[in-house]
Scaffold this active site. Structure first.
Site, PDB file in Angstrom:
ATOM      1  CG  HIS A  27       0.762   1.374   0.506  1.00 51.75           C
ATOM      2  ND1 HIS A  27       0.217   2.150  -0.744  1.00 51.75           N
ATOM      3  CD2 HIS A  27       1.836   1.976   0.775  1.00 51.75           C
ATOM      4  CE1 HIS A  27       1.121   3.292  -0.905  1.00 51.75           C
ATOM      5  NE2 HIS A  27       1.873   3.246  -0.222  1.00 51.75           N
ATOM      6  CB  SER A  33       4.512   4.838  -1.524  1.00 53.21           C
ATOM      7  OG  SER A  33       3.440   5.511  -0.824  1.00 53.21           O
ATOM      8  CG  ASP A  70      -2.746   0.483  -1.049  1.00 52.69           C
ATOM      9  OD1 ASP A  70      -2.797   1.292   0.119  1.00 52.69           O
ATOM     10  OD2 ASP A  70      -2.031   1.275  -1.979  1.00 52.69           O
TER      11      ASP A  70
END
Length: 417
Positions: free
Chosen positions: A358, A231, A325
């Protein structure tokens, strides 16, 4: 009928080790349910149930026996009891904050029809620190984090491990990587001890100092240093590989092709951040934030200066993302990164996993589709389909080890020490 026995082996293993579970002493064709339970460090319970039918010998083996409909998973899924764990409290994400202690998994086998009667039970400990791996807190200058040292005198290939906008210090992935022969530093960069409380305090010099600390460590092979991030941590890792000397290999997990959320001062210049449109943020009926369509387009000419200059880096790259995601379009960002790297003839490997969300973690961590985001103070959607995400985590973990072994060890072999 002989006494029913439930065997889980070994009794203590590493968290990323496969699950081996067998049952003996059942009646041929007997229906049973396998209950798995784990309590996190806050005492929150995670559970899963698998429904099985014994074979003609009155046995079942999760590596060969298919789970029946009506449980947490179906089909032949050896690690299904682990990756299908669900929190009893909504919005809870399974994390391991203190890697010095293991998780304890509790397995119980019950008669399925009628349900409830306990037939057998077993316990397994899944640890994060392998034999001889040591954890050393890091408080050097401004740098805050933890070092995980493999057994032996070294020097070892080294990895800097970065997590995302939740802040604090996350050590579980770094500790597991150390079990595979990499000296790994879990690096905090905000909202930890005396570090800035927000992303607004970021500066490239902090990451330069962390890299220099690692290069000077007596057990580190300074010519073989890599970085992995997920991320926001992924784009910080990419910035390190692009702007700091000495990074030989970089892994981006669910990352962005541009600098995100906060400008990054880099000495005499600043990399601006990719913006977002608040009006594009969506909310589900349950009040969960869907941020997936809110970020500005990195390829818009107005955002040119926010792009991470990966083409400057001599490093090899592994780019990983999931097609489901819901935090941001990491698959699209990954496509953009890979296209730019290939245009400049860089060494890049790319995998986008269908149905993965994600939060691509090490294997057997259960999918977290939505959880409370500490920085935002509200539930955040992460996405992912349970089975597809589990398979993606297993494959990604193998690819991460193979990639770092190739570029930092000079070998394609990976194994536990």
């Amino acid at each position: 009928m002989s006494a029913v026995s439930l065997h889980v082996s070994p009794g203590r293993c590493l968290y990323d080790d496969p699950l081996q579970l067998q049952v003996r002493g059942l009646s041929p064709g007997q229906d049973v349910s396998l209950h798995t339970a784990l309590s996190d460090e806050g005492g929150q319970l995670f559970t899963s149930v698998g429904r099985y039918r014994a074979d003609s010998s009155g046995e079942l083996d999760v590596s060969r026996s298919p789970a029946l409909e009506g449980g947490s998973y179906t089909g032949v899924e050896p690690e299904g009891p682990l990756w299908s764990l669900e929190p009893q409290t909504p919005l809870r994400r399974l994390l391991k904050k203190d890697v010095r202690s293991p998780f304890q998994l509790r397995f119980s086998l019950h008669q399925d029809h009628p349900p409830g009667a306990l037939l057998a039970a077993a316990v397994q400990e899944r640890s994060f620190l392998g034999e001889g791996v040591t954890r050393v807190p890091v408080r050097e200058g401004r740098v805050r984090g933890s070092l995980f040292l493999p057994p032996g005198i070294g020097p070892f290939p080294a990895i800097i491990d970065l997590y995302g906008t939740g802040g604090g210090l996350m050590e579980h992935r770094a500790s597991l990587l150390a079990n595979h022969g990499f000296l790994t530093m879990a690096l905090a960069y905000f909202d930890y001890e005396d570090l800035p409380k927000s992303l607004g305090g970021l500066h490239l010099d902090y990451f330069r100092e962390a890299l220099e600390f690692l290069r000077c460590h007596p057990k580190v092979n300074k010519e073989r240093i890599g970085v992995i991030g997920i991320s926001k941590g992924a784009d910080l890792g990419l910035n390190m590989a692009a702007l700091l000397p000495g990074i030989k290999a970089a892994v981006s997990v669910s990352g962005c092709s541009a600098n995100s959320f906060a400008p990054l001062p880099c000495g005499k210049f600043v990399i601006p951040c990719l913006g977002f449109s608040a009006e594009k943020i969506k909310f589900t009926e349950a009040g969960e934030m869907d941020f997936s369509e809110s970020m500005d387009d990195p390829l818009d000419p107005a955002n040119q200066e926010a792009l991470i200059p990966v083409e400057r880096s001599p490093a090899a790259f592994l780019i990983l993302s999931g097609s489901d995601d819901r935090n941001w379009p990491s698959a699209t960002y990954s496509d953009q990164l890979v296209a730019r790297l290939r245009k400049h003839q860089k060494d890049v490997e790319f995998h986008c996993y269908p149905g993965a969300g994600h939060l691509l973690e090490p294997p057997y961590f259960p999918l977290c589709k939505v959880s409370h985001h500490k920085l935002l103070g509200m539930p955040m959607l992460w996405g992912g389909q349970t089975v597809a995400h589990a398979k993606a985590q297993e494959d990604a973990w193998k690819k991460i080890q193979t990639f770092f072994s190739k570029h930092l060890k000079g070998t394609n072999m990976t194994s536990h020490l």
